[in-house]
Design a protein around this motif. Sequence first.
Motif, PDB file in Angstrom:
ATOM      1  N   GLY A  96       4.843   5.582   9.710  1.00 12.18           N
ATOM      2  CA  GLY A  96       3.482   5.071   9.863  1.00 12.18           C
ATOM      3  C   GLY A  96       2.519   5.716   8.880  1.00 12.18           C
ATOM      4  N   PHE A  97       2.696   7.023   8.666  1.00 15.68           N
ATOM      5  CA  PHE A  97       1.852   7.755   7.721  1.00 15.68           C
ATOM      6  C   PHE A  97       2.026   7.216   6.302  1.00 15.68           C
ATOM      7  CE2 PHE A  97       1.216  11.433   4.852  1.00 15.68           C
ATOM      8  CZ  PHE A  97      -0.128  11.671   5.118  1.00 15.68           C
ATOM      9  N   ILE A  98       3.285   6.940   5.929  1.00 16.88           N
ATOM     10  CA  ILE A  98       3.573   6.389   4.600  1.00 16.88           C
ATOM     11  C   ILE A  98       2.938   5.007   4.440  1.00 16.88           C
ATOM     12  CG2 ILE A  98       5.413   5.556   3.074  1.00 16.88           C
ATOM     13  CD1 ILE A  98       5.232   8.577   3.210  1.00 16.88           C
ATOM     14  N   ILE A  99       3.026   4.181   5.489  1.00 17.07           N
ATOM     15  CA  ILE A  99       2.452   2.833   5.442  1.00 17.07           C
ATOM     16  C   ILE A  99       0.933   2.897   5.270  1.00 17.07           C
ATOM     17  CG2 ILE A  99       2.022   0.747   6.815  1.00 17.07           C
ATOM     18  CD1 ILE A  99       4.843   1.122   7.998  1.00 17.07           C
ATOM     19  N   VAL A 100       0.294   3.830   5.997  1.00 22.90           N
ATOM     20  CA  VAL A 100      -1.158   3.996   5.879  1.00 22.90           C
ATOM     21  C   VAL A 100      -1.541   4.411   4.463  1.00 22.90           C
ATOM     22  CG1 VAL A 100      -3.126   5.404   6.610  1.00 22.90           C
ATOM     23  CG2 VAL A 100      -1.568   4.475   8.317  1.00 22.90           C
ATOM     24  N   LEU A 101      -0.777   5.351   3.887  1.00 21.37           N
ATOM     25  CA  LEU A 101      -1.050   5.794   2.516  1.00 21.37           C
ATOM     26  C   LEU A 101      -0.935   4.642   1.525  1.00 21.37           C
ATOM     27  CD1 LEU A 101       0.660   9.305   2.165  1.00 21.37           C
ATOM     28  CD2 LEU A 101      -1.773   8.784   2.141  1.00 21.37           C
ATOM     29  N   ALA A 136      -3.895   3.017  -0.782  1.00 25.83           N
ATOM     30  CA  ALA A 136      -3.724   2.896  -2.233  1.00 25.83           C
ATOM     31  C   ALA A 136      -3.902   1.451  -2.685  1.00 25.83           C
ATOM     32  CB  ALA A 136      -2.344   3.417  -2.634  1.00 25.83           C
ATOM     33  N   ASN A 137      -3.357   0.528  -1.904  1.00 24.07           N
ATOM     34  CA  ASN A 137      -3.481  -0.896  -2.229  1.00 24.07           C
ATOM     35  C   ASN A 137      -4.940  -1.348  -2.163  1.00 24.07           C
ATOM     36  OD1 ASN A 137      -2.330  -3.530  -2.775  1.00 24.07           O
ATOM     37  ND2 ASN A 137      -2.820  -4.045  -0.659  1.00 24.07           N
TER      38      ASN A 137
END
Length: 204
Positions: free
Chosen positions: A20-25, A29-30
Amino acid sequence: MEVTKKKVSLLRQSFPLFLGFIIVLLAVANFYLILQGVYGIFTSDELIPNINTLHTFFTSQKQKVAILNSIYTKNLLPEGSTWLEDNLKTWEKFTNNFGYEYEIISDDLIETNGLSEFDLLILPGSKSLSDKEIIRIKKYLEQGGNVLATSGTASYSNDGKWRGWNFFSEVFGIRFAKEIKSDEISKVHTIRGGLPLTANIPAG
Protein backbone atom coordinates in the motif's frame (compact mmCIF):
# COMPACT_ATOMS: atom_id res chain seq x y z
CA MET A 1 9.62 -23.92 14.17
CA GLU A 2 7.28 -21.73 16.14
CA VAL A 3 9.64 -18.75 15.79
CA THR A 4 9.80 -19.29 12.03
CA LYS A 5 6.00 -19.41 11.80
CA LYS A 6 5.76 -16.14 13.71
CA LYS A 7 8.24 -14.50 11.32
CA VAL A 8 6.32 -15.74 8.29
CA SER A 9 3.06 -14.54 9.82
CA LEU A 10 4.59 -11.12 10.54
CA LEU A 11 5.88 -10.87 6.98
CA ARG A 12 2.45 -11.74 5.62
CA GLN A 13 0.84 -9.07 7.78
CA SER A 14 3.43 -6.46 6.80
CA PHE A 15 3.33 -7.15 3.07
CA PRO A 16 -0.07 -5.48 2.37
CA LEU A 17 1.06 -2.43 4.35
CA PHE A 18 4.31 -2.25 2.40
CA LEU A 19 2.48 -2.74 -0.90
CA GLY A 20 0.00 0.00 0.00
CA PHE A 21 2.86 2.36 0.83
CA ILE A 22 4.47 1.69 -2.57
CA ILE A 23 1.15 2.32 -4.35
CA VAL A 24 0.70 5.63 -2.52
CA LEU A 25 4.23 6.71 -3.48
CA LEU A 26 3.59 5.85 -7.12
CA ALA A 27 0.27 7.72 -7.05
CA VAL A 28 1.93 10.83 -5.60
CA ALA A 29 4.70 10.66 -8.20
CA ASN A 30 2.14 10.26 -10.98
CA PHE A 31 0.11 13.22 -9.69
CA TYR A 32 3.28 15.31 -9.50
CA LEU A 33 4.06 14.51 -13.15
CA ILE A 34 0.50 15.42 -14.17
CA LEU A 35 0.82 18.78 -12.40
CA GLN A 36 4.08 19.44 -14.20
CA GLY A 37 2.42 18.57 -17.49
CA VAL A 38 -0.37 21.06 -16.82
CA TYR A 39 1.45 23.91 -15.04
CA GLY A 40 5.01 23.41 -16.23
CA ILE A 41 8.10 22.60 -14.22
CA PHE A 42 8.02 23.73 -10.60
CA THR A 43 9.79 22.78 -7.38
CA SER A 44 8.23 20.80 -4.56
CA ASP A 45 8.70 23.84 -2.29
CA GLU A 46 6.01 25.63 -4.26
CA LEU A 47 3.48 22.98 -3.22
CA ILE A 48 4.08 23.48 0.50
CA PRO A 49 2.24 26.52 1.91
CA ASN A 50 4.34 28.94 3.95
CA ILE A 51 3.24 31.50 6.55
CA ASN A 52 2.68 34.20 3.93
CA THR A 53 0.45 32.07 1.70
CA LEU A 54 -1.56 30.84 4.69
CA HIS A 55 -2.02 34.41 5.91
CA THR A 56 -3.19 35.51 2.46
CA PHE A 57 -5.56 32.55 2.23
CA PHE A 58 -7.26 33.21 5.56
CA THR A 59 -7.29 37.01 5.55
CA SER A 60 -7.83 37.99 1.91
CA GLN A 61 -11.30 38.93 0.73
CA LYS A 62 -13.02 37.02 -2.02
CA GLN A 63 -12.85 38.54 -5.46
CA LYS A 64 -16.15 40.09 -6.48
CA VAL A 65 -17.21 39.71 -10.09
CA ALA A 66 -19.82 41.63 -12.08
CA ILE A 67 -21.45 39.90 -15.06
CA LEU A 68 -23.30 42.22 -17.42
CA ASN A 69 -26.76 41.22 -18.58
CA SER A 70 -27.03 43.78 -21.36
CA ILE A 71 -30.58 44.72 -22.32
CA TYR A 72 -29.15 46.69 -25.24
CA THR A 73 -27.61 43.48 -26.57
CA LYS A 74 -30.80 41.52 -25.94
CA ASN A 75 -32.77 44.06 -27.98
CA LEU A 76 -30.29 43.60 -30.81
CA LEU A 77 -30.80 39.83 -31.03
CA PRO A 78 -33.57 38.10 -33.02
CA GLU A 79 -36.81 37.54 -31.15
CA GLY A 80 -36.77 34.30 -29.17
CA SER A 81 -32.97 34.04 -29.16
CA THR A 82 -31.49 32.54 -25.98
CA TRP A 83 -27.90 33.22 -27.02
CA LEU A 84 -27.30 35.90 -24.39
CA GLU A 85 -28.99 33.92 -21.59
CA ASP A 86 -26.90 30.87 -22.46
CA ASN A 87 -23.74 32.97 -22.26
CA LEU A 88 -24.76 34.32 -18.86
CA LYS A 89 -25.49 30.86 -17.47
CA THR A 90 -22.13 29.59 -18.65
CA TRP A 91 -20.26 32.45 -17.01
CA GLU A 92 -22.26 32.02 -13.79
CA LYS A 93 -21.23 28.38 -13.71
CA PHE A 94 -17.63 29.33 -14.46
CA THR A 95 -17.41 31.86 -11.60
CA ASN A 96 -19.18 29.47 -9.23
CA ASN A 97 -16.61 26.78 -9.96
CA PHE A 98 -13.85 29.14 -8.86
CA GLY A 99 -15.73 30.21 -5.75
CA TYR A 100 -15.99 33.86 -6.77
CA GLU A 101 -18.79 36.07 -5.53
CA TYR A 102 -20.65 37.42 -8.53
CA GLU A 103 -23.54 39.71 -9.30
CA ILE A 104 -25.56 40.01 -12.48
CA ILE A 105 -25.63 43.71 -13.29
CA SER A 106 -27.52 45.88 -15.78
CA ASP A 107 -26.47 48.51 -18.30
CA ASP A 108 -27.86 51.16 -15.93
CA LEU A 109 -25.44 50.23 -13.17
CA ILE A 110 -22.44 50.73 -15.46
CA GLU A 111 -23.84 54.00 -16.80
CA THR A 112 -24.26 55.33 -13.25
CA ASN A 113 -20.65 54.45 -12.39
CA GLY A 114 -21.44 51.53 -10.10
CA LEU A 115 -18.42 49.36 -10.89
CA SER A 116 -16.08 50.47 -8.10
CA GLU A 117 -17.04 47.61 -5.76
CA PHE A 118 -16.12 44.92 -8.29
CA ASP A 119 -12.70 43.41 -8.97
CA LEU A 120 -13.65 42.04 -12.38
CA LEU A 121 -16.23 42.99 -14.99
CA ILE A 122 -17.29 40.26 -17.42
CA LEU A 123 -18.94 41.34 -20.67
CA PRO A 124 -20.35 38.07 -22.07
CA GLY A 125 -21.27 38.67 -25.68
CA SER A 126 -22.21 42.29 -24.91
CA LYS A 127 -22.33 43.34 -28.54
CA SER A 128 -24.35 46.47 -27.87
CA LEU A 129 -23.19 49.08 -25.33
CA SER A 130 -23.95 52.76 -24.94
CA ASP A 131 -21.33 55.49 -25.27
CA LYS A 132 -21.75 56.22 -21.57
CA GLU A 133 -21.03 52.58 -20.70
CA ILE A 134 -17.83 52.61 -22.74
CA ILE A 135 -16.65 55.78 -20.98
CA ARG A 136 -17.41 54.25 -17.56
CA ILE A 137 -15.65 51.00 -18.45
CA LYS A 138 -12.53 52.89 -19.56
CA LYS A 139 -12.54 54.86 -16.31
CA TYR A 140 -13.00 51.63 -14.35
CA LEU A 141 -9.91 50.18 -16.03
CA GLU A 142 -7.90 53.33 -15.35
CA GLN A 143 -8.78 52.97 -11.67
CA GLY A 144 -7.36 49.44 -11.55
CA GLY A 145 -10.39 47.37 -12.53
CA ASN A 146 -10.28 44.29 -14.75
CA VAL A 147 -12.42 43.54 -17.79
CA LEU A 148 -13.01 40.26 -19.60
CA ALA A 149 -14.88 40.72 -22.87
CA THR A 150 -16.06 38.21 -25.48
CA SER A 151 -17.81 38.13 -28.83
CA GLY A 152 -17.68 41.49 -30.57
CA THR A 153 -18.13 43.62 -27.47
CA ALA A 154 -19.52 47.12 -28.12
CA SER A 155 -19.47 46.65 -31.89
CA TYR A 156 -22.98 48.13 -31.88
CA SER A 157 -24.35 51.20 -30.12
CA ASN A 158 -27.22 50.97 -27.66
CA ASP A 159 -29.67 51.82 -30.47
CA GLY A 160 -28.37 49.00 -32.67
CA LYS A 161 -26.13 50.97 -35.04
CA TRP A 162 -22.86 49.42 -36.22
CA ARG A 163 -19.95 50.99 -34.38
CA GLY A 164 -17.04 48.84 -35.51
CA TRP A 165 -14.17 47.33 -33.53
CA ASN A 166 -12.92 50.49 -31.83
CA PHE A 167 -13.73 49.19 -28.36
CA PHE A 168 -11.07 46.47 -28.59
CA SER A 169 -8.39 48.81 -29.90
CA GLU A 170 -9.16 51.60 -27.42
CA VAL A 171 -9.62 49.41 -24.35
CA PHE A 172 -7.32 46.44 -24.99
CA GLY A 173 -4.94 47.81 -27.63
CA ILE A 174 -5.93 45.08 -30.10
CA ARG A 175 -5.48 45.97 -33.76
CA PHE A 176 -8.19 44.68 -36.07
CA ALA A 177 -6.75 42.95 -39.13
CA LYS A 178 -9.69 41.59 -41.09
CA GLU A 179 -12.84 39.56 -40.78
CA ILE A 180 -12.66 35.84 -41.49
CA LYS A 181 -15.26 35.05 -44.11
CA SER A 182 -17.71 32.24 -43.49
CA ASP A 183 -16.46 30.33 -46.54
CA GLU A 184 -12.77 30.86 -45.76
CA ILE A 185 -11.22 27.47 -45.05
CA SER A 186 -7.54 28.37 -45.06
CA LYS A 187 -7.56 28.92 -41.30
CA VAL A 188 -8.35 26.10 -38.88
CA HIS A 189 -9.28 26.87 -35.28
CA THR A 190 -9.46 24.15 -32.66
CA ILE A 191 -11.40 25.05 -29.54
CA ARG A 192 -12.25 23.00 -26.48
CA GLY A 193 -15.87 22.74 -25.40
CA GLY A 194 -17.30 23.33 -21.95
CA LEU A 195 -15.79 26.80 -21.54
CA PRO A 196 -17.50 30.21 -21.51
CA LEU A 197 -15.83 31.13 -24.78
CA THR A 198 -17.26 28.04 -26.46
CA ALA A 199 -20.79 28.23 -25.09
CA ASN A 200 -23.30 26.63 -27.46
CA ILE A 201 -20.63 25.89 -30.06
CA PRO A 202 -20.93 22.27 -31.23
CA ALA A 203 -17.90 20.02 -30.85
CA GLY A 204 -15.61 20.09 -33.89
